[in-house]
Design an enzyme around this catalytic site. Sequence first.
Site, mmCIF file in Angstrom:
data_model
loop_
_atom_site.group_PDB
_atom_site.id
_atom_site.type_symbol
_atom_site.label_atom_id
_atom_site.label_comp_id
_atom_site.label_asym_id
_atom_site.label_seq_id
_atom_site.Cartn_x
_atom_site.Cartn_y
_atom_site.Cartn_z
ATOM 1 N N SER A 148 0.829 -1.200 0.000
ATOM 2 C CA SER A 148 0.000 0.000 0.000
ATOM 3 C C SER A 148 0.860 1.246 0.000
ATOM 4 O O SER A 148 1.967 1.252 0.563
ATOM 5 C CB SER A 148 -0.847 -0.032 1.278
ATOM 6 O OG SER A 148 -1.451 1.212 1.508
ATOM 7 N N TYR A 202 -1.998 -1.170 11.064
ATOM 8 C CA TYR A 202 -2.245 -1.676 9.705
ATOM 9 C C TYR A 202 -1.063 -1.358 8.788
ATOM 10 O O TYR A 202 -0.522 -2.224 8.105
ATOM 11 C CB TYR A 202 -3.537 -1.069 9.127
ATOM 12 C CG TYR A 202 -3.670 -1.315 7.650
ATOM 13 C CD1 TYR A 202 -4.054 -2.567 7.170
ATOM 14 C CD2 TYR A 202 -3.369 -0.328 6.704
ATOM 15 C CE1 TYR A 202 -4.142 -2.815 5.802
ATOM 16 C CE2 TYR A 202 -3.444 -0.561 5.344
ATOM 17 C CZ TYR A 202 -3.841 -1.806 4.901
ATOM 18 O OH TYR A 202 -3.911 -2.053 3.548
ATOM 19 N N LYS A 227 1.901 -3.766 6.702
ATOM 20 C CA LYS A 227 2.302 -3.730 5.276
ATOM 21 C C LYS A 227 3.824 -3.612 5.166
ATOM 22 O O LYS A 227 4.463 -4.290 4.359
ATOM 23 C CB LYS A 227 1.609 -2.570 4.557
ATOM 24 C CG LYS A 227 0.118 -2.773 4.377
ATOM 25 C CD LYS A 227 -0.195 -3.943 3.456
ATOM 26 C CE LYS A 227 -1.616 -4.425 3.578
ATOM 27 N NZ LYS A 227 -1.887 -5.723 2.971
HETATM 28 P P1 NAD Z 1 -11.176 -6.755 1.333
HETATM 29 O O1 NAD Z 1 -11.407 -6.736 2.804
HETATM 30 O O2 NAD Z 1 -12.333 -6.501 0.440
HETATM 31 O O3 NAD Z 1 -10.490 -8.125 0.891
HETATM 32 C C1 NAD Z 1 -9.677 -8.871 1.749
HETATM 33 C C2 NAD Z 1 -10.247 -10.269 1.794
HETATM 34 O O4 NAD Z 1 -9.428 -11.088 2.613
HETATM 35 C C3 NAD Z 1 -11.660 -10.324 2.378
HETATM 36 O O5 NAD Z 1 -12.486 -11.047 1.501
HETATM 37 C C4 NAD Z 1 -11.490 -11.050 3.708
HETATM 38 O O6 NAD Z 1 -12.625 -11.818 4.035
HETATM 39 C C5 NAD Z 1 -10.261 -11.884 3.427
HETATM 40 N N1 NAD Z 1 -9.465 -12.246 4.604
HETATM 41 C C6 NAD Z 1 -9.007 -11.453 5.606
HETATM 42 N N2 NAD Z 1 -8.289 -12.170 6.472
HETATM 43 C C7 NAD Z 1 -8.273 -13.454 6.020
HETATM 44 C C8 NAD Z 1 -7.700 -14.662 6.480
HETATM 45 N N3 NAD Z 1 -6.993 -14.718 7.610
HETATM 46 N N4 NAD Z 1 -7.903 -15.780 5.759
HETATM 47 C C9 NAD Z 1 -8.621 -15.754 4.619
HETATM 48 N N5 NAD Z 1 -9.198 -14.648 4.138
HETATM 49 C C10 NAD Z 1 -9.023 -13.502 4.828
HETATM 50 O O7 NAD Z 1 -10.010 -5.707 1.038
HETATM 51 P P2 NAD Z 1 -9.429 -5.192 -0.356
HETATM 52 O O8 NAD Z 1 -9.708 -3.744 -0.431
HETATM 53 O O9 NAD Z 1 -9.831 -6.090 -1.450
HETATM 54 O O10 NAD Z 1 -7.873 -5.355 -0.046
HETATM 55 C C11 NAD Z 1 -7.130 -6.466 -0.500
HETATM 56 C C12 NAD Z 1 -5.689 -6.295 -0.083
HETATM 57 O O11 NAD Z 1 -5.187 -5.070 -0.613
HETATM 58 C C13 NAD Z 1 -5.478 -6.213 1.430
HETATM 59 O O12 NAD Z 1 -4.270 -6.854 1.737
HETATM 60 C C14 NAD Z 1 -5.359 -4.721 1.675
HETATM 61 O O13 NAD Z 1 -4.606 -4.442 2.822
HETATM 62 C C15 NAD Z 1 -4.629 -4.283 0.431
HETATM 63 N N6 NAD Z 1 -4.821 -2.867 0.088
HETATM 64 C C16 NAD Z 1 -6.083 -2.366 -0.023
HETATM 65 C C17 NAD Z 1 -6.275 -1.022 -0.337
HETATM 66 C C18 NAD Z 1 -7.655 -0.414 -0.410
HETATM 67 O O14 NAD Z 1 -7.771 0.798 -0.290
HETATM 68 N N7 NAD Z 1 -8.708 -1.187 -0.634
HETATM 69 C C19 NAD Z 1 -5.156 -0.209 -0.553
HETATM 70 C C20 NAD Z 1 -3.877 -0.770 -0.448
HETATM 71 C C21 NAD Z 1 -3.723 -2.107 -0.111
HETATM 72 C C1 WQD Z 2 -9.379 9.591 0.936
HETATM 73 C C2 WQD Z 2 -9.533 11.079 1.188
HETATM 74 C C3 WQD Z 2 -9.914 11.681 3.493
HETATM 75 C C4 WQD Z 2 -13.830 9.824 3.891
HETATM 76 C C5 WQD Z 2 -6.799 4.603 3.014
HETATM 77 C C6 WQD Z 2 -5.731 3.946 3.847
HETATM 78 C C7 WQD Z 2 -4.565 3.550 2.981
HETATM 79 C C8 WQD Z 2 -5.027 2.719 1.788
HETATM 80 C C9 WQD Z 2 -6.112 3.406 1.039
HETATM 81 C C10 WQD Z 2 -4.960 0.408 2.390
HETATM 82 C C11 WQD Z 2 -8.806 11.570 2.448
HETATM 83 C C12 WQD Z 2 -11.099 12.036 2.626
HETATM 84 C C13 WQD Z 2 -12.629 10.269 3.392
HETATM 85 C C14 WQD Z 2 -14.821 10.788 4.212
HETATM 86 C C15 WQD Z 2 -13.345 12.524 3.465
HETATM 87 N N1 WQD Z 2 -5.589 1.476 2.221
HETATM 88 N N2 WQD Z 2 -12.388 11.603 3.182
HETATM 89 N N3 WQD Z 2 -14.543 12.095 3.975
HETATM 90 O O1 WQD Z 2 -7.134 7.617 3.903
HETATM 91 O O2 WQD Z 2 -6.255 8.053 1.563
HETATM 92 O O3 WQD Z 2 -6.243 5.779 2.448
HETATM 93 O O4 WQD Z 2 -7.180 3.741 1.948
HETATM 94 O O5 WQD Z 2 -3.789 0.193 2.324
HETATM 95 O O6 WQD Z 2 -3.711 2.827 3.787
HETATM 96 O O7 WQD Z 2 -5.296 4.870 4.831
HETATM 97 O O8 WQD Z 2 -8.409 6.791 1.855
HETATM 98 O O9 WQD Z 2 -10.748 6.821 1.124
HETATM 99 O O10 WQD Z 2 -10.233 6.972 3.603
HETATM 100 O O11 WQD Z 2 -9.702 8.903 2.150
HETATM 101 O O12 WQD Z 2 -13.158 13.740 3.289
HETATM 102 O O13 WQD Z 2 -15.912 10.460 4.691
HETATM 103 O O14 WQD Z 2 -10.913 11.354 1.417
HETATM 104 O O15 WQD Z 2 -9.676 12.694 4.430
HETATM 105 O O16 WQD Z 2 -8.297 12.825 2.166
HETATM 106 P P1 WQD Z 2 -6.968 7.164 2.516
HETATM 107 P P2 WQD Z 2 -9.853 7.294 2.215
#
Ligand code: NAD
Ligand code: WQD
Length: 342
Positions: A127, A152, A156
Site C-alpha cells: 500500500s 495496519y 504492510k
Molecule cells: P477486502 O477486505 O475486500 O479483501 C480482503 C479479503 O481477505 C476479504 O475477503 C477477507 O474476508 C479476506 N481475509 C481477511 N483475512 C483473512 C484470512 N486470515 N484468511 C482468509 N481470508 C481472509 O479488502 P481489499 O480492499 O480487497 O484489499 C485487499 C488487499 O489489498 C489487502 O491486503 C489490503 O490491505 C490491500 N490494500 C487495499 C487497499 C484499499 O484501499 N482497498 C489499498 C492498499 C492495499
Molecule cells: C481519501 C480522502 C480523506 C472519507 C486509506 C488507507 C490507505 C489505503 C487506502 C490500504 C482523504 C477524505 C474520506 C470521508 C473525506 N488502504 N475523506 N470524507 O485515507 O487516503 O487511504 O485507503 O492500504 O492505507 O489509509 O483513503 O478513502 O479513507 O480517504 O473527506 O468520509 O478522502 O480525508 O483525504 P486514505 P480514504
Amino acid sequence: MKKPSVLVSGGAGYIGSHTAVELIAAGYDVVIVDNLSNSDIAAVEGVRRITGAEIPFVEVDCCDRTALRRVFETYDFDSVIHFAASKAVGESVQKPLEYYTNNLTSFMNIIALMREFGRHNIVFSSSCTVYGEPDKQPVTEQTPRKPATSPYGNTKQMCEDILRDSIAAYEGLKGIALRYFNPIGAHPSAQIGELPRGVPQNLVPYITQTAAGVRECLSVFGDDYPTADGSCIRDYIDVTDLARAHVAAIGRMAGDKNKERYEIFNVGTGRGVSVLELVTRFEQVNGVKVNHKIAPRREGDIIAIWADPTLANEELGWQATRTLDETLASAWAWEKHLRDME
Ligand code: NAD
Ligand code: WQD
C-alpha cells in the site's frame, strides 16, 4: 496443455474478486480462498457469472496452516496472489493484536507453504501507506518509507520486509510487492464491487451511499490544507486497472524479464485529485447530488500523495487506462445495483 493457475487468497474481497476476473480473461485458472471475514460469497458468484468459469472456492482462514495446507495439497497452482488481510486503518489502532496476528500469520503461512510445496511466485498487496507523508511528489519506489502511523500500515511494511528476507534466503522464491494507491470503482458489469461493512471509512463508498440517500451528508475532512482547494489529494486508481497490474506481475515472474527476484511497483495513475474535485466530478458524471459539508481534519490523514507509475509502465508494461469519469460512473452503477438487491 495445462493452463497456468493462480491461488488468490482474499479472492472474495474487493480487489481480489476483480483480479480473479482479469486473471481468467488473461487465460489463467484461479482458485480462491477466503474466510469471508470481510466479504460475501456473492462476490465469488459474481466472478463466476462475469467469466463463465468454474472457479474453485475454499472457505479457509489463512492463519490456519493445516487447513491451508490441504488447499496446497489439492490444487496445482503455480503462483499466489496474497490479498487476505484486515485493512481498516482506524480499527487497527483499536485492535492492534488482531491486525498483527491476522496480517502477519496469514502471510507467513502462505510463504511457508509455498516453500513446502515448491510454488515459487508470489504477489503481495502492499500500500502507498508505507510512504507516510512524503516529502516530495510524486512518490517513486525509491521514496523512503516513513515510520508507519498505524498497526495496519506497520503490517504492510513488515510483510514487505518478510517477503524481501524470505526471497533472499530461499532460493527459487520470487515476489512482487504492489503498492496500491487509492483503489476505487467497480467492474463495468456492476456484478462485483466494494462491499463496505457498516459506515464506510473510505471516500468513494461514502459518496455513493450519500448520493443513494443511505447517508445524509458526506463530511469533507478539512479544507484548510496547503493544496489548491484546501482538501487532501490522492491518486485514485480504478480497481479493474489495478487488477490488471496483478496479471502483469504474475506474467513477469513466470517469464524471465525480472532481473531481481524481489521487486516493488507503485500502482497508481500519476494523477493527484482533491476530495472536493472528486465530489464535483462524481456529481457531474452521474447527474446526482452529493450532500456534503466541510468538517474538521481527520486525525492521521496525510495532505497529499500521488504515484510516479513509470516503473510499472516500463517494466510491467502496465498502464492505468480508465478515466476518472468512467471509474466514478462504475462506482455509482455498483451502488445502484446494491440498492436494487435490497
Ligand atoms: P477486502 O477486505 O475486500 O479483501 C480482503 C479479503 O481477505 C476479504 O475477503 C477477507 O474476508 C479476506 N481475509 C481477511 N483475512 C483473512 C484470512 N486470515 N484468511 C482468509 N481470508 C481472509 O479488502 P481489499 O480492499 O480487497 O484489499 C485487499 C488487499 O489489498 C489487502 O491486503 C489490503 O490491505 C490491500 N490494500 C487495499 C487497499 C484499499 O484501499 N482497498 C489499498 C492498499 C492495499
Ligand atoms: C481519501 C480522502 C480523506 C472519507 C486509506 C488507507 C490507505 C489505503 C487506502 C490500504 C482523504 C477524505 C474520506 C470521508 C473525506 N488502504 N475523506 N470524507 O485515507 O487516503 O487511504 O485507503 O492500504 O492505507 O489509509 O483513503 O478513502 O479513507 O480517504 O473527506 O468520509 O478522502 O480525508 O483525504 P486514505 P480514504
